[in-house]
Motif scaffolding. Structure first.
Motif, PDB file in Angstrom:
ATOM      1  N   PHE A   1       0.862  -1.177   0.000  1.00 29.31           N
ATOM      2  CA  PHE A   1       0.000   0.000   0.000  1.00 29.31           C
ATOM      3  C   PHE A   1       0.899   1.228   0.000  1.00 29.31           C
ATOM      4  O   PHE A   1       1.452   1.610   1.024  1.00 29.31           O
ATOM      5  N   LYS A   2       1.070   1.838  -1.173  1.00 28.96           N
ATOM      6  CA  LYS A   2       2.059   2.920  -1.302  1.00 28.96           C
ATOM      7  C   LYS A   2       1.455   4.187  -1.907  1.00 28.96           C
ATOM      8  O   LYS A   2       0.522   4.132  -2.708  1.00 28.96           O
ATOM      9  N   PHE A   3       2.037   5.322  -1.496  1.00 30.00           N
ATOM     10  CA  PHE A   3       1.623   6.627  -2.002  1.00 30.00           C
ATOM     11  C   PHE A   3       2.849   7.496  -2.232  1.00 30.00           C
ATOM     12  O   PHE A   3       3.967   7.148  -1.841  1.00 30.00           O
ATOM     13  N   ASN A   4       2.622   8.656  -2.833  1.00 30.09           N
ATOM     14  CA  ASN A   4       3.722   9.576  -3.127  1.00 30.09           C
ATOM     15  C   ASN A   4       3.959  10.588  -2.010  1.00 30.09           C
ATOM     16  O   ASN A   4       4.982  11.270  -2.008  1.00 30.09           O
ATOM     17  N   SER A   5       3.009  10.723  -1.090  1.00 35.25           N
ATOM     18  CA  SER A   5       3.155  11.730  -0.043  1.00 35.25           C
ATOM     19  C   SER A   5       2.489  11.280   1.244  1.00 35.25           C
ATOM     20  O   SER A   5       1.593  10.431   1.241  1.00 35.25           O
ATOM     21  N   SER A   6       2.925  11.894   2.344  1.00 36.79           N
ATOM     22  CA  SER A   6       2.335  11.591   3.645  1.00 36.79           C
ATOM     23  C   SER A   6       0.886  12.049   3.707  1.00 36.79           C
ATOM     24  O   SER A   6       0.062  11.440   4.396  1.00 36.79           O
ATOM     25  N   VAL A   7       0.553  13.117   2.984  1.00 43.50           N
ATOM     26  CA  VAL A   7      -0.825  13.610   2.985  1.00 43.50           C
ATOM     27  C   VAL A   7      -1.763  12.557   2.405  1.00 43.50           C
ATOM     28  O   VAL A   7      -2.856  12.324   2.930  1.00 43.50           O
ATOM     29  N   GLU A   8      -1.336  11.893   1.320  1.00 43.39           N
ATOM     30  CA  GLU A   8      -2.162  10.849   0.725  1.00 43.39           C
ATOM     31  C   GLU A   8      -2.341   9.680   1.679  1.00 43.39           C
ATOM     32  O   GLU A   8      -3.417   9.079   1.767  1.00 43.39           O
ATOM     33  N   CYS A   9      -1.295   9.362   2.415  1.00 39.49           N
ATOM     34  CA  CYS A   9      -1.369   8.281   3.400  1.00 39.49           C
ATOM     35  C   CYS A   9      -2.350   8.660   4.512  1.00 39.49           C
ATOM     36  O   CYS A   9      -3.208   7.856   4.906  1.00 39.49           O
ATOM     37  N   CYS A  10      -2.225   9.877   4.997  1.00 37.37           N
ATOM     38  CA  CYS A  10      -3.126  10.373   6.026  1.00 37.37           C
ATOM     39  C   CYS A  10      -4.572  10.364   5.535  1.00 37.37           C
ATOM     40  O   CYS A  10      -5.485   9.938   6.246  1.00 37.37           O
ATOM     41  N   ASP A  11      -4.789  10.828   4.317  1.00 39.90           N
ATOM     42  CA  ASP A  11      -6.137  10.845   3.749  1.00 39.90           C
ATOM     43  C   ASP A  11      -6.730   9.437   3.658  1.00 39.90           C
ATOM     44  O   ASP A  11      -7.937   9.242   3.853  1.00 39.90           O
ATOM     45  N   ALA A  12      -5.878   8.465   3.357  1.00 40.32           N
ATOM     46  CA  ALA A  12      -6.348   7.084   3.266  1.00 40.32           C
ATOM     47  C   ALA A  12      -6.839   6.605   4.631  1.00 40.32           C
ATOM     48  O   ALA A  12      -7.819   5.859   4.730  1.00 40.32           O
ATOM     49  N   CYS A  13      -6.166   7.038   5.685  1.00 40.09           N
ATOM     50  CA  CYS A  13      -6.590   6.689   7.038  1.00 40.09           C
ATOM     51  C   CYS A  13      -7.912   7.380   7.372  1.00 40.09           C
ATOM     52  O   CYS A  13      -8.845   6.753   7.881  1.00 40.09           O
ATOM     53  N   LYS A  14      -8.015   8.648   7.056  1.00 41.81           N
ATOM     54  CA  LYS A  14      -9.238   9.398   7.332  1.00 41.81           C
ATOM     55  C   LYS A  14     -10.434   8.827   6.582  1.00 41.81           C
ATOM     56  O   LYS A  14     -11.568   8.864   7.073  1.00 41.81           O
ATOM     57  N   ALA A  15     -10.161   8.263   5.401  1.00 41.55           N
ATOM     58  CA  ALA A  15     -11.241   7.686   4.603  1.00 41.55           C
ATOM     59  C   ALA A  15     -11.868   6.467   5.272  1.00 41.55           C
ATOM     60  O   ALA A  15     -12.970   6.041   4.897  1.00 41.55           O
TER      61      ALA A  15
END
Length: 313
Positions: free
Chosen positions: A65-79
């Motif tokens: 499970f990979k992303f280009n930025s920490s914001v995208e990772c955080c957003d995935a958690c919030k989702a």
């Protein structure tokens, strides 16, 4: 006689509202949303702490499970927060974003669930840590009690906006009494703001400035200056640092004229604002700080922190 404890430090050193070019007073903070969901999940913030790794049970494995930025990772958690009042399936995230340091782990986003989101499991921190981590609190989560002799303020913490600030608050939860924590300045809305915190047309912007101010420097807990985090416009109920802390304030009004200057780390739940308003009516004595007229409480109001797991009914 001015009754101010040593924990207010030297009053002359505390940064107060200053004037902008339009002769408006400036401080800044976050909105006290009408709903917990608005700021807690949908406020647009998604910050973490660099060189810091949270542990916990994985709900998404970063190796797949990979992303280009920490914001995208955080957003995935919030989702993974339903927004319907239930707990978030993910309340913490860990991301590796330094290509050189992470190597094959670059982009990994680990979504986790803490056994206790108010006491997250920390693996390690420091220059040798390659991870960035953050917390996410859904509706009804991440609420702490600020207990005073005049009533209890329930404060929703905003780790997505101010992760370092919230980590300090979580540390205060481990102290039983928060000795030294107190309010020492209190100013009501006067004739400038209505009961909902809206500015009254043609009225001044203070003094009084519609806030209660205090310190969160507790005896026995080392306070390190906190770098600026998220600084939305202050609205009624906003809780924010003055400069880098430990001085802070709770706003009793919507202060768009204060711009975006101070880190916001939480907000008082709307139903508890009457407690803050009550503190603002306590006896005060006038003083002048940095050429600004202020009202200092005759008797500082001490408070303690404790945890809350659900929104109070």
């Amino acid at each position: 006689i001015l009754h101010v404890s040593a924990h207010t430090h030297q009053l002359s050193r505390i940064k107060l509202p200053t004037q902008d070019n339009n002769n408006n007073n400036i401080i800044s903070s976050i909105s006290v949303a009408e709903s917990v969901e608005m700021v807690g999940n949908d406020g647009g913030c998604c910050r973490g702490i660099d060189k810091f790794e949270l542990w916990g049970s994985a709900v998404k494995w970063g190796s797949d499970f990979k992303f280009n930025s920490s914001v995208e990772c955080c957003d995935a958690c919030k989702a993974m927060c339903s927004g319907k009042g239930g707990p978030c399936l993910c309340d913490s995230w860990v991301f590796c974003g330094n290509l050189e340091a992470c190597g094959s782990k670059f982009g990994e986003c680990w979504l986790k669930k803490q056994s206790d989101p108010l006491a997250p499991d920390r693996q390690e921190a420091g220059d040798n840590t390659i991870w960035t981590s953050g917390l996410v609190y859904g509706k009804g989560e991440g609420i702490v009690k600020m207990k005073t002799q005049h009533g209890t303020l329930h404060i929703k913490l905003l780790p997505e906006c101010a992760p370092r600030s919230v980590m300090y608050i979580l540390e205060l939860l481990t102290t039983r009494h928060c000795v030294g924590c107190q309010f020492y300045r209190a100013e009501g809305r006067g004739q400038s703001w209505d009961a909902k915190g809206n500015h009254i047309k043609s009225a001044s912007f203070g003094p009084p400035f519609a806030l209660v101010q205090g310190t969160l420097e507790a005896e026995g807990v080392a306070f390190k200056k906190i770098p600026t985090e998220e600084c939305p416009i202050i609205q009624r109920g906003s809780v924010a640092w003055i400069d880098s802390g430990p001085e802070f304030f709770i706003s009793l009004a919507n202060h768009e004229e204060w711009k975006n200057s101070y880190t916001v780390f939480g907000y008082v739940l709307p139903e508890d604002m009457e407690i803050a308003e009550k503190i603002a009516t306590l006896p005060t004595v006038p003083d002048v700080w940095n050429n600004v007229n202020v009202s200092v409480l005759e008797k500082p109001v001490s408070f303690s922190f404790s945890r809350v797991n659900k929104v109070p009914k």
